[in-house]
Design a protein around this motif. Structure first.
Motif, short mmCIF file in Angstrom:
data_model
loop_
_atom_site.label_atom_id
_atom_site.label_comp_id
_atom_site.label_asym_id
_atom_site.label_seq_id
_atom_site.Cartn_x
_atom_site.Cartn_y
_atom_site.Cartn_z
N PHE A 1 -1.37 3.40 20.95
CA PHE A 1 -1.62 2.51 19.83
C PHE A 1 -3.11 2.36 19.57
N GLU A 2 -3.49 2.62 18.35
CA GLU A 2 -4.89 2.50 18.00
C GLU A 2 -5.01 1.75 16.69
N GLU A 3 -5.82 0.73 16.71
CA GLU A 3 -6.07 0.00 15.47
C GLU A 3 -7.56 -0.21 15.38
N PHE A 4 -8.10 0.09 14.23
CA PHE A 4 -9.53 -0.04 14.06
C PHE A 4 -9.79 -0.76 12.75
N GLU A 5 -10.24 -1.98 12.85
CA GLU A 5 -10.58 -2.75 11.65
C GLU A 5 -9.45 -2.71 10.60
N GLY A 6 -8.24 -2.95 11.04
CA GLY A 6 -7.12 -3.00 10.10
C GLY A 6 -6.53 -1.64 9.76
N MET A 7 -7.17 -0.57 10.30
CA MET A 7 -6.63 0.77 10.06
C MET A 7 -5.86 1.21 11.28
N VAL A 8 -4.64 1.67 11.03
CA VAL A 8 -3.81 2.12 12.11
C VAL A 8 -3.83 3.64 12.15
N GLY A 9 -3.94 4.20 13.34
CA GLY A 9 -3.93 5.65 13.44
C GLY A 9 -4.26 6.10 14.84
N GLN A 10 -3.86 7.31 15.15
CA GLN A 10 -4.17 7.85 16.47
C GLN A 10 -4.52 9.33 16.37
N SER A 11 -4.49 9.85 15.16
CA SER A 11 -4.78 11.27 14.97
C SER A 11 -6.26 11.52 15.25
N PRO A 12 -6.58 12.74 15.66
CA PRO A 12 -8.00 13.07 15.88
C PRO A 12 -8.83 12.77 14.64
N ALA A 13 -8.31 13.06 13.45
CA ALA A 13 -9.08 12.84 12.23
C ALA A 13 -9.43 11.37 12.06
N MET A 14 -8.49 10.48 12.34
CA MET A 14 -8.75 9.06 12.16
C MET A 14 -9.68 8.53 13.25
N GLU B 1 -2.51 15.33 6.29
CA GLU B 1 -3.42 15.96 7.26
C GLU B 1 -3.43 15.20 8.59
N ARG B 2 -2.65 14.13 8.66
CA ARG B 2 -2.60 13.36 9.91
C ARG B 2 -1.19 12.85 10.14
N VAL B 3 -0.23 13.78 10.10
CA VAL B 3 1.17 13.38 10.27
C VAL B 3 1.41 12.73 11.64
N GLU B 4 0.50 12.97 12.58
CA GLU B 4 0.64 12.31 13.89
C GLU B 4 0.66 10.80 13.74
N ASP B 5 0.06 10.31 12.65
CA ASP B 5 -0.03 8.87 12.46
C ASP B 5 1.23 8.25 11.87
N GLU C 1 9.76 12.31 7.43
CA GLU C 1 8.93 13.36 8.03
C GLU C 1 8.79 14.57 7.11
N SER C 2 9.82 14.82 6.30
CA SER C 2 9.76 16.03 5.48
C SER C 2 9.06 15.79 4.14
N HIS C 3 8.73 14.54 3.86
CA HIS C 3 8.07 14.24 2.59
C HIS C 3 6.57 14.55 2.69
N LEU C 4 5.97 14.89 1.56
CA LEU C 4 4.55 15.27 1.60
C LEU C 4 3.59 14.10 1.37
N TRP C 5 4.08 12.97 0.94
CA TRP C 5 3.28 11.77 0.74
C TRP C 5 2.06 11.96 -0.16
N PRO C 6 2.30 12.38 -1.41
CA PRO C 6 1.16 12.54 -2.33
C PRO C 6 0.46 11.21 -2.60
N GLY C 7 1.18 10.09 -2.46
CA GLY C 7 0.54 8.78 -2.66
C GLY C 7 0.01 8.20 -1.36
N ASN C 8 0.06 9.02 -0.30
CA ASN C 8 -0.54 8.69 1.00
C ASN C 8 -0.03 7.39 1.61
N VAL C 9 -0.92 6.66 2.29
CA VAL C 9 -0.45 5.49 3.05
C VAL C 9 0.17 4.44 2.13
#
Ligand SMILES: Nc1ncnc2c1ncn2[C@@H]1O[C@H](COP(=O)(O)OP(=O)(O)OP(=O)(O)O)[C@@H](O)[C@H]1O
Ligand SMILES: [Mg+2]
Length: 443
Positions: free
Chosen positions: A129-142, A309-313, A345-353
């Motif tokens: 679990f990683e949270e940084f200033e209200g941003m959630v993520g654990q991917s290398p990019a984040m 680009e960060r589906v790990e999240d 998981e199979s969706h591409l999420w063009p509108g992102n988070v």
């Protein structure tokens, strides 16, 4: 390893950093320092900037070539925002002013060492679990982005935050302000450039004096003055008119502004964060964005990666939003069925988070058990991925119409076709519901 051509300074620093369990090596000669670095492979390097033979920037560069995970802190008696930003862009962990505050330096070094220790522990299962200033993520990019924000925040004067819609640019801007020293001396003032009438733009930013144009009945400060000592966040900077861009550039360069109709410049100390989902390089070619302003702003650029680009999240974000919305709707929704998970998981999420957040919100609203099922998801997410593209607009957002239709169908399903009940579920009048059903062709 500490590198400084001044022996007094070396002595002072090494005695100041007598931290439990820490081994220190010192060198007056930068070449010798580099040899120590290769030999002992330190976690942290402290180097003076101006030295004979090699500069601190050379030490930085060669150290990172040897091992990019080493934290290098540059020290200088000639601090300037520009040089600090330059060093951090080249990978420095920090840039400190001489004479160095012993307690601040100790705290910094301890923090970096701690970070190294934690970095080693990152692969432990459960520690995801990683949270940084209200941003959630654990991917290398984040993680990388978080680290960069933390490093640059104390030093930048202007930053450009780019990335497609819904990726979290707003959160990045807020983090930059909060983590900078100006969050103690000033506020964060936000202007959405796409919402300002072109003719009033200049007055909005720089203020005006009485009588400078029709309607200017009294002197009025602009947002630059409101943000003095703090941060001005110019959201959707790509929508700023060219004429205003020229004045913004001048304000950035001179750190002073002119109220509309006034000839007396006023000094302001303002950090500027600009954000856009547009490709500004293209806007330059289209002659809607000034190249000189672009270069000024993009000295420090933070690119927020798209969700694909960060589906790990995804799992972490889904969990976060489930918690948020189940709390909000007073429901106990704790997970997803395998089918629903697969659909997400199979969706591409063009509108992102943002799109993900909306989808989970809707699904939580619809869920009747503690697990979100595929039928609770917005209709466009239930089918094959190819279908998804058809109901998203060019900028990637799910159309409002589509969401509305989905909600109505779902409510009717829940009420077994009883329209009064469906209207109550949706919190609209029966007539409104009938009208909308007709509009969407629902029988
Ligand atoms: N990493 C994240 N963790 C949790 N929530 C996030 C994250 N990134 C974005 N969000 C949420 O997604 C939504 C969209 O984020 P935000 O408004 O920052 O996007 P944006 O990049 O500014 O988009 P736009 O270009 O459309 O303005 C917000 O509700 C935000 O809280
Ligand atoms: Mg935004």
């Amino acid at each position: 390893v500490i590198v400084d051509d001044n022996p007094r300074s070396l002595e002072l620093l090494s005695s100041a950093l007598k931290i439990e369990g820490l081994r220190i090596f010192t060198a007056e000669d930068p070449e010798e320092g580099l040899a120590l670095i290769r030999q002992h492979h330190p976690q942290v390097v402290l180097t003076d900037l101006v030295m004979p033979k090699l500069t601190g920037m050379d030490v930085l560069q060669q150290t990172l070539e040897f091992d990019p995970t080493v934290d290098v802190i540059l020290m200088t008696a000639h601090y300037s925002t520009e040089s600090a930003v330059e060093a951090i862009r080249h990978g420095a962990s920090d840039y400190v002013n001489k004479p160095v505050s012993i307690s601040a330096l100790r705290a910094k070094v301890s923090q970096l060492l701690d970070h190294h220790r934690r970095r080693l522990g990152l692969d432990i299962p459960g520690n995801d679990f990683e949270e940084f200033e209200g941003m959630v993520g654990q991917s290398p990019a984040m993680r990388e982005m978080g680290l960069y924000i933390r490093r640059i925040a104390p030093h930048y004067r202007a930053v450009l935050v780019t990335g497609p819609t819904g990726t979290g640019k707003d959160l990045v801007a807020r983090a930059l302000h909060r983590l900078s020293p100006v969050s103690r001396t000033g506020r964060l003032v936000v202007l959405n450039c796409s919402a300002v009438v072109e003719t009033l733009f200049e007055s909005e930013l720089f203020g005006h004096v009485k009588g400078s144009f029709t309607g200017a009945t009294q002197d009025k400060p602009g947002l630059f003055e409101h943000a003095d000592g703090g941060t001005l966040f110019l959201d959707e900077i790509g929508d700023m008119p060219m004429s205003t861009q020229a004045k913004l550039l001048r304000a950035l360069q001179n750190q002073e502004i002119l109220r509309v109709g006034s000839l007396t410049p006023r000094k302001v100390s303002v950090r500027v964060i600009a954000a856009t989902h547009r490709d500004l390089q293209q806007s330059i070619l289209d002659k809607t964005f000034r190249e000189d302003l672009y270069y000024r702003l993009s000295m420090v650029e933070i690119r927020v990666p798209r969700l694909s680009e960060r589906v790990e999240d995804l799992p972490l974000l889904i969990r976060t939003f489930l918690k948020k919305f189940s709390g909000q709707f007073g429901k106990r929704v704790t997970g997803l069925t395998r089918k629903a998970e697969l659909a997400l998981e199979s969706h591409l999420w063009p509108g992102n988070v943002r799109e993900l957040e909306n989808a989970i919100g809707q699904a939580c609203m619809m869920a009747v058990t503690d697990k979100i099922d595929i039928s609770d998801l917005p209709e466009y997410l239930r089918g094959a991925p190819a279908r998804a593209a058809a109901v998203t607009t060019s900028n990637g957002a799910v159309t409002l119409e589509e969401q509305e239709k989905h909600l109505i169908l779902k409510a009717l399903e829940q009420s077994n076709g009883n329209q009064s009940q469906a209207a109550r579920i949706l919190n609209v009048g029966r007539d409104a519901l009938r009208y909308k059903m007709k509009k969407h062709g629902i029988q």
